[in-house]
Design a protein around this motif. Structure first.
Motif, PDB file in Angstrom:
ATOM      1  N   ALA A  40       0.775  -1.182  -0.198  1.00 26.75           N
ATOM      2  CA  ALA A  40       0.008   0.099  -0.059  1.00 26.75           C
ATOM      3  C   ALA A  40       0.839   1.305  -0.015  1.00 26.75           C
ATOM      4  CB  ALA A  40      -1.107   0.068   1.205  1.00 26.75           C
ATOM      5  N   VAL A  41       2.063   1.291   0.717  1.00 29.41           N
ATOM      6  CA  VAL A  41       2.958   2.314   0.701  1.00 29.41           C
ATOM      7  C   VAL A  41       3.605   2.681  -0.659  1.00 29.41           C
ATOM      8  CG1 VAL A  41       5.098   3.166   1.787  1.00 29.41           C
ATOM      9  CG2 VAL A  41       3.189   2.451   3.112  1.00 29.41           C
ATOM     10  N   VAL A  42       3.873   1.528  -1.306  1.00 29.22           N
ATOM     11  CA  VAL A  42       4.615   1.646  -2.389  1.00 29.22           C
ATOM     12  C   VAL A  42       3.380   2.118  -3.616  1.00 29.22           C
ATOM     13  CG1 VAL A  42       5.379   0.112  -4.526  1.00 29.22           C
ATOM     14  CG2 VAL A  42       6.329  -0.244  -2.278  1.00 29.22           C
ATOM     15  N   ALA A  43       2.341   1.796  -3.536  1.00 26.28           N
ATOM     16  CA  ALA A  43       1.407   2.360  -4.141  1.00 26.28           C
ATOM     17  C   ALA A  43       1.078   3.734  -4.207  1.00 26.28           C
ATOM     18  CB  ALA A  43      -0.032   1.247  -4.142  1.00 26.28           C
ATOM     19  N   GLU A  44       0.801   4.008  -2.839  1.00 21.81           N
ATOM     20  CA  GLU A  44       0.766   5.610  -2.667  1.00 21.81           C
ATOM     21  C   GLU A  44       1.731   6.508  -3.034  1.00 21.81           C
ATOM     22  OE1 GLU A  44      -0.539   8.123   1.358  1.00 21.81           O
ATOM     23  OE2 GLU A  44      -0.548   6.141   1.523  1.00 21.81           O
ATOM     24  N   GLN A  61       3.022   7.462   9.460  1.00 19.69           N
ATOM     25  CA  GLN A  61       1.937   6.502   9.743  1.00 19.69           C
ATOM     26  C   GLN A  61       2.573   5.126   9.880  1.00 19.69           C
ATOM     27  OE1 GLN A  61      -0.287   6.800   6.117  1.00 19.69           O
ATOM     28  NE2 GLN A  61      -1.308   8.599   6.921  1.00 19.69           N
ATOM     29  N   ALA A  62       3.618   4.552   9.249  1.00 16.37           N
ATOM     30  CA  ALA A  62       4.263   3.313   9.540  1.00 16.37           C
ATOM     31  C   ALA A  62       4.671   3.185  11.035  1.00 16.37           C
ATOM     32  CB  ALA A  62       5.281   3.034   8.521  1.00 16.37           C
ATOM     33  N   ASP A  64       3.407   5.031  13.558  1.00 14.18           N
ATOM     34  CA  ASP A  64       2.207   4.930  14.536  1.00 14.18           C
ATOM     35  C   ASP A  64       1.695   3.636  14.070  1.00 14.18           C
ATOM     36  OD1 ASP A  64       2.257   7.464  14.995  1.00 14.18           O
ATOM     37  OD2 ASP A  64       0.828   8.271  13.270  1.00 14.18           O
ATOM     38  N   ALA A  65       1.795   2.693  13.109  1.00  7.90           N
ATOM     39  CA  ALA A  65       1.193   1.281  12.986  1.00  7.90           C
ATOM     40  C   ALA A  65       2.290   0.246  13.645  1.00  7.90           C
ATOM     41  CB  ALA A  65       0.908   0.901  11.498  1.00  7.90           C
ATOM     42  N   GLY A  66       3.584   0.869  14.320  1.00  6.24           N
ATOM     43  CA  GLY A  66       4.515  -0.131  14.789  1.00  6.24           C
ATOM     44  C   GLY A  66       5.744  -0.772  13.944  1.00  6.24           C
ATOM     45  N   TYR A  67       5.656   0.034  12.836  1.00  6.47           N
ATOM     46  CA  TYR A  67       6.712  -0.605  11.906  1.00  6.47           C
ATOM     47  C   TYR A  67       7.754   0.697  11.563  1.00  6.47           C
ATOM     48  CZ  TYR A  67       2.951  -3.653  10.140  1.00  6.47           C
ATOM     49  OH  TYR A  67       2.019  -4.501  10.113  1.00  6.47           O
ATOM     50  N   THR A  68       8.654   0.296  11.076  1.00  3.19           N
ATOM     51  CA  THR A  68       9.833   1.309  10.616  1.00  3.19           C
ATOM     52  C   THR A  68      10.149   1.174   9.152  1.00  3.19           C
ATOM     53  OG1 THR A  68      11.141   0.864  12.643  1.00  3.19           O
ATOM     54  CG2 THR A  68      12.259   2.031  11.053  1.00  3.19           C
ATOM     55  N   ALA A  85      12.077   4.454  -6.017  1.00  4.25           N
ATOM     56  CA  ALA A  85      12.147   4.670  -4.609  1.00  4.25           C
ATOM     57  C   ALA A  85      12.135   3.325  -3.975  1.00  4.25           C
ATOM     58  CB  ALA A  85      11.198   5.430  -3.691  1.00  4.25           C
ATOM     59  N   GLU A  86      13.208   2.898  -3.185  1.00  5.26           N
ATOM     60  CA  GLU A  86      13.315   1.545  -2.497  1.00  5.26           C
ATOM     61  C   GLU A  86      12.589   1.755  -1.130  1.00  5.26           C
ATOM     62  OE1 GLU A  86      16.465  -1.569  -1.050  1.00  5.26           O
ATOM     63  OE2 GLU A  86      17.286   0.370  -1.172  1.00  5.26           O
ATOM     64  N   VAL A  87      11.594   1.013  -0.952  1.00  3.01           N
ATOM     65  CA  VAL A  87      10.737   1.005   0.171  1.00  3.01           C
ATOM     66  C   VAL A  87      11.323  -0.180   1.065  1.00  3.01           C
ATOM     67  CG1 VAL A  87       8.509   0.940   1.160  1.00  3.01           C
ATOM     68  CG2 VAL A  87       9.062   2.406  -0.876  1.00  3.01           C
ATOM     69  N   VAL A  88      11.682  -0.035   2.423  1.00  2.00           N
ATOM     70  CA  VAL A  88      12.039  -1.066   3.282  1.00  2.00           C
ATOM     71  C   VAL A  88      11.273  -0.878   4.539  1.00  2.00           C
ATOM     72  CG1 VAL A  88      13.982  -2.169   4.483  1.00  2.00           C
ATOM     73  CG2 VAL A  88      14.720  -0.993   2.395  1.00  2.00           C
ATOM     74  N   LEU A  89      10.387  -1.927   4.785  1.00  2.73           N
ATOM     75  CA  LEU A  89       9.545  -2.035   5.954  1.00  2.73           C
ATOM     76  C   LEU A  89      10.076  -3.117   6.908  1.00  2.73           C
ATOM     77  CD1 LEU A  89       6.813  -0.942   7.208  1.00  2.73           C
ATOM     78  CD2 LEU A  89       5.857  -3.014   6.336  1.00  2.73           C
ATOM     79  N   HIS A  90      10.582  -2.328   8.159  1.00  2.00           N
ATOM     80  CA  HIS A  90      11.026  -3.225   9.100  1.00  2.00           C
ATOM     81  C   HIS A  90       9.772  -3.566  10.030  1.00  2.00           C
ATOM     82  CE1 HIS A  90      15.062  -2.651   7.828  1.00  2.00           C
ATOM     83  NE2 HIS A  90      14.454  -1.173   7.837  1.00  2.00           N
ATOM     84  N   TYR A  91       9.450  -4.797  10.429  1.00  5.48           N
ATOM     85  CA  TYR A  91       8.485  -5.156  11.305  1.00  5.48           C
ATOM     86  C   TYR A  91       9.047  -6.248  12.423  1.00  5.48           C
ATOM     87  CZ  TYR A  91       8.387  -9.447   8.244  1.00  5.48           C
ATOM     88  OH  TYR A  91       8.746 -10.253   7.559  1.00  5.48           O
ATOM     89  N   PRO A  92       8.174  -6.311  13.627  1.00  8.61           N
ATOM     90  CA  PRO A  92       8.800  -7.217  14.623  1.00  8.61           C
ATOM     91  C   PRO A  92       8.074  -8.453  14.381  1.00  8.61           C
ATOM     92  CG  PRO A  92       6.936  -5.880  15.231  1.00  8.61           C
ATOM     93  CD  PRO A  92       7.114  -5.331  13.849  1.00  8.61           C
ATOM     94  N   TYR A  93       9.094  -9.689  14.822  1.00  7.81           N
ATOM     95  CA  TYR A  93       8.742 -10.895  14.455  1.00  7.81           C
ATOM     96  C   TYR A  93       8.838 -11.576  15.929  1.00  7.81           C
ATOM     97  CZ  TYR A  93       9.264 -15.573  12.502  1.00  7.81           C
ATOM     98  OH  TYR A  93       9.319 -17.105  12.147  1.00  7.81           O
TER      99      TYR A  93
END
Length: 111
Positions: A40-44, A61-62, A64-68, A85-93
């Motif tokens: 969704a971020v890439v599309a936006e 917004q990321a 706020d959602a708990g992502y980096t 643009a390169e989009v890198v989303l870091h999320y907890p595992y």
């Protein structure tokens, strides 16, 4: 008495297996949600034509959602005509039952 102990042992093992399976299903849902969020971020970013204000809002917004979210803008044309643009989303595992806590990442390219 022997049968009672073995029965409780079997029930305990089954309960631990069920809890581990539920944890794996939950973490798979979290991973899927993170990948959908990245898409969704890439599309936006693509639809805004790489507007810096939109990229800044996506990063906020990321958070706020708990992502980096890391966004690296650049050009892939020699004449600097086409942006990307390169989009890198870091999320907890996290799998608390097994004591696993890591940060994973998923990447995407906005063109």
């Amino acid at each position: 008495m022997k049968h009672i102990i073995s029965s409780f042992s079997i029930v305990l093992v089954l309960l631990v297996n069920i809890l581990i399976c539920l944890a794996v299903v939950t973490i798979n849902a979290d991973i899927s949600a993170a990948k959908e969020y990245k898409a969704a971020v890439v599309a936006e970013i693509e639809s805004s034509n790489f507007n810096p204000e939109v990229i800044r809002c996506c990063i906020e917004q990321a958070a706020d959602a708990g992502y980096t979210l890391d966004v690296s803008c650049g050009y892939y044309d020699r004449d600097a005509d086409v942006k990307m643009a390169e989009v890198v989303l870091h999320y907890p595992y996290k799998i608390p039952l097994l004591g696993i806590t890591e940060t994973k990442s998923t990447r995407g390219i906005a063109r």
